[in-house]
Design an enzyme around this catalytic site. Structure first.
Site, PDB file in Angstrom:
ATOM      1  N   GLY A  37       0.712  -1.367  -0.167  1.00  7.43           N
ATOM      2  CA  GLY A  37      -0.017  -0.042  -0.067  1.00  7.43           C
ATOM      3  C   GLY A  37       0.756   1.191  -0.057  1.00  7.43           C
ATOM      4  CG  ASN A  38       1.467   2.832  -2.821  1.00  8.83           C
ATOM      5  OD1 ASN A  38       0.686   3.535  -3.307  1.00  8.83           O
ATOM      6  ND2 ASN A  38       1.928   1.974  -3.238  1.00  8.83           N
ATOM      7  CB  SER A  83      10.206   1.315  -2.628  1.00 14.57           C
ATOM      8  OG  SER A  83       9.866  -0.068  -3.001  1.00 14.57           O
ATOM      9  N   GLY A  84       9.179  -0.175   0.330  1.00 13.63           N
ATOM     10  CA  GLY A  84       9.770  -1.477   1.258  1.00 13.63           C
ATOM     11  C   GLY A  84      10.137  -1.153   2.575  1.00 13.63           C
ATOM     12  CB  SER A  93       5.657   4.109  -3.481  1.00 18.46           C
ATOM     13  OG  SER A  93       4.545   2.966  -3.987  1.00 18.46           O
ATOM     14  CG  ASP A 128       2.215   1.032  -6.903  1.00 19.21           C
ATOM     15  OD1 ASP A 128       2.106   0.279  -8.009  1.00 19.21           O
ATOM     16  OD2 ASP A 128       1.445   0.580  -5.746  1.00 19.21           O
ATOM     17  CG  HIS A 157      -2.506   1.148  -4.626  1.00 18.73           C
ATOM     18  ND1 HIS A 157      -3.612   0.393  -4.973  1.00 18.73           N
ATOM     19  CD2 HIS A 157      -1.303   0.228  -4.511  1.00 18.73           C
ATOM     20  CE1 HIS A 157      -3.131  -0.855  -5.554  1.00 18.73           C
ATOM     21  NE2 HIS A 157      -1.867  -1.054  -5.173  1.00 18.73           N
ATOM     22  CG  HIS A 189      -3.021  -5.037  -2.627  1.00 24.51           C
ATOM     23  ND1 HIS A 189      -2.138  -5.964  -3.126  1.00 24.51           N
ATOM     24  CD2 HIS A 189      -2.787  -3.754  -3.179  1.00 24.51           C
ATOM     25  CE1 HIS A 189      -1.351  -5.428  -3.973  1.00 24.51           C
ATOM     26  NE2 HIS A 189      -1.636  -4.147  -4.168  1.00 24.51           N
ATOM     27  CG  ASP A 226     -24.116   9.859   2.296  1.00 28.35           C
ATOM     28  OD1 ASP A 226     -24.870  10.432   1.450  1.00 28.35           O
ATOM     29  OD2 ASP A 226     -24.175   9.326   3.293  1.00 28.35           O
ATOM     30  CG  HIS A 257      -3.439  -4.035  -8.765  1.00 33.40           C
ATOM     31  ND1 HIS A 257      -2.560  -3.362  -9.329  1.00 33.40           N
ATOM     32  CD2 HIS A 257      -3.051  -4.345  -7.463  1.00 33.40           C
ATOM     33  CE1 HIS A 257      -1.603  -2.839  -8.580  1.00 33.40           C
ATOM     34  NE2 HIS A 257      -2.004  -3.237  -7.233  1.00 33.40           N
ATOM     35  CE1 TYR A 273     -23.418  14.434   6.457  1.00 33.59           C
ATOM     36  CE2 TYR A 273     -21.316  15.304   6.338  1.00 33.59           C
ATOM     37  CZ  TYR A 273     -22.155  14.543   6.822  1.00 33.59           C
ATOM     38  OH  TYR A 273     -21.777  13.708   7.725  1.00 33.59           O
TER      39      TYR A 273
HETATM   40 ZN   LIG Z   1      -1.075  -2.633  -5.705  1.00 33.81          ZN
END
Ligand SMILES: [Zn+2]
Length: 229
Positions: free
Chosen positions: A27-28, A44-45, A73, A75, A94, A96, A119, A168, A226
């Site tokens: 995720g990122n 990354s990582g 990352s 992505d 992003h 998973h 909404d 994905h 709202y």
């Molecule tokens: Zn991904």
């Protein structure tokens, strides 16, 4: 450079973990400073408990690293494609997360079964077309962004703050990194609710357009009522 945005982006990444949407380093989240056109993204990582604002990587809209010793990352190119296509957004997230990813893997859009959904989304949560072998082979991450942008053609990205990438997982966005995380949390909740709705009643239908519009436009657009002024 961009100290405040670095802190915001770190916080958004940590919030994804706290909300249970990210395990390990899947995720990122990122943010953009529109004045300078600089994107701040998670490295990354790097384990989350070791991450500091200084670890965040600054890149420009050509995906060139401007500041930071770590690799961004993987992505990054997808995030940048979204920032270029959607000038009104300020953050991308992003994950998973389980239920949203299950819908992405099933290649099914999430129907608008209720007002919670309306909404946030003016209609289904869409799914991209699968990438072609050529799109996967060269420029995979950028092409993931292209597939998302193509799927949203003609829609207001803030009226549809996420897309499921086929096979994905979801990519989500908002006006800020925190907003993008909010979208990711909502998509996960809508995905779980829709799955349970169809389990209870496999014939369940989306709500009427009238109810959908009533809820969506109470929160979005020029007639929104709202919250507090
Ligand atoms: Zn991904």
């Amino acid at each position: 450079m961009l100290e405040a945005l670095r802190a915001e982006v770190l916080e958004a990444n940590l919030e994804l973990v706290r909300c249970g949407l990210v395990i390990y380093t899947f995720g990122n989240a990122s943010g953009i400073d529109r004045a300078s056109g600089m994107v701040v993204i998670k490295p990354s990582g790097v384990p989350y408990d070791k991450m500091t604002p200084e670890h965040m990587v600054v890149a420009d809209l050509d995906c060139r690293i401007v500041e930071g010793k770590l690799r961004p990352s993987t992505d990054l190119d997808t995030h940048v494609a979204l920032y270029k296509a959607f000038p009104g957004i300020g953050g991308v997230a992003h994950t998973h997360s389980r239920h949203a990813t299950a819908w992405a893997q099933a290649r099914r859009e999430i129907p608008c079964f209720g007002t919670t959904h309306a909404d946030y989304f003016h209609g289904s949560v869409p799914v991209t077309e699968p990438l072609t072998p050529a799109e996967i082979d060269g420029g995979y991450e950028a092409n993931t962004g292209v597939a998302i942008v193509r799927r949203l053609e003609g829609c207001d990205p803030l009226g549809c703050p996420a897309v499921l990438v086929a096979g994905h997982a979801p990519f989500c966005w908002g006006k800020s990194p925190a907003d993008a995380v909010h979208s990711a949390v909502i998509v996960e909740e809508l995905a779980a609710m829709a799955w349970q709705t169809l389990t209870i009643n496999p014939e369940a239908q989306p709500i009427s357009q009238a109810l959908r519009d009533k809820h969506h436009f109470r929160k979005h657009g020029p007639s929104a009522t709202y919250g507090q002024k």
